[in-house]
Design a protein around this motif. Sequence first.
Motif, PDB file in Angstrom:
ATOM      1  N   ASN A  94       0.831  -1.200   0.000  1.00  0.00           N
ATOM      2  CA  ASN A  94       0.000   0.000   0.000  1.00  0.00           C
ATOM      3  C   ASN A  94       0.868   1.252   0.000  1.00  0.00           C
ATOM      4  O   ASN A  94       2.103   1.191   0.080  1.00  0.00           O
ATOM      5  N   GLU A 119      -2.935  -0.600  -9.450  1.00  0.00           N
ATOM      6  CA  GLU A 119      -4.136  -0.075  -8.789  1.00  0.00           C
ATOM      7  C   GLU A 119      -5.100  -1.208  -8.473  1.00  0.00           C
ATOM      8  O   GLU A 119      -5.324  -2.095  -9.297  1.00  0.00           O
ATOM      9  N   ARG A 194     -15.543   0.103  -1.833  1.00  0.00           N
ATOM     10  CA  ARG A 194     -14.214   0.688  -1.650  1.00  0.00           C
ATOM     11  C   ARG A 194     -13.878   1.519  -2.889  1.00  0.00           C
ATOM     12  O   ARG A 194     -14.349   1.253  -4.000  1.00  0.00           O
ATOM     13  N   GLN A 197      -7.621   2.051  -5.154  1.00  0.00           N
ATOM     14  CA  GLN A 197      -6.485   2.226  -4.243  1.00  0.00           C
ATOM     15  C   GLN A 197      -5.177   1.933  -4.963  1.00  0.00           C
ATOM     16  O   GLN A 197      -5.055   0.911  -5.651  1.00  0.00           O
TER      17      GLN A 197
END
Length: 231
Positions: A94, A119, A194, A197
């Motif tokens: 992360n 990603e 979500r 990210q």
Amino acid sequence: MLRLAVLVLLLANLGYYAWSSGQLQPWGLAPHGEAEPERLQRQIAPQNLELLPPARPRPAPPAAHAPADTPPAAAALAQAAAEPAACLQAGPLNEERAKGLRSALASLPAGSWTLEPSEVPARWMVYMGRFADEEALARKRAELRALKLAFDRPGPALEPGLSLGRFASEEAAQQGLADLVARGVRTARVVQERAAQPRYTLVLPAATAGLRAQLDALALRWDDTPLQACS
């Protein structure tokens, strides 16, 4: 007249032969000689001459070592090229862990590692909830079973509630909801489970034993993403 010319020419040849062969030397008529001792008399300071031994060939440098005048950086690269190397990677990581690695790995040679970005895509859900209490949740589960619809828990952030399906895009989730409405579902809605990210993969494209030793000296924590051979 012709006989006179031939006679003169013959006498001239005889005279030249007598002069060149030294037969006229007693009369002071002879060519300048190159025999001894005349040649020795023409030497200039012969006592200053020094005989040197033949030059010995210089040995070639060993192939395994860089030349003495090779810059240190080039010599280090040549040595690294001779070591066996393997591609290693760790991830996905992360943003927080990637930031820590950037700082920790700054001491390693330039170009020996990269953090390749990727990603985790956003995910959408057809959701029912939040329910007032466990009794309301139990009644909704019974209704879904009666309609023969599958469901599961939505995750801690959406408890108490129920997930009726997860989707890679909002459009797909809206279509899933329409299908459920056609089968008798009335209180479900689409929510974003979500957001997208960022993720990173640490790659060491040519990890030699020396580089591994430097990496081990940093005492990094890999947790559930240990270094492994590149896939």
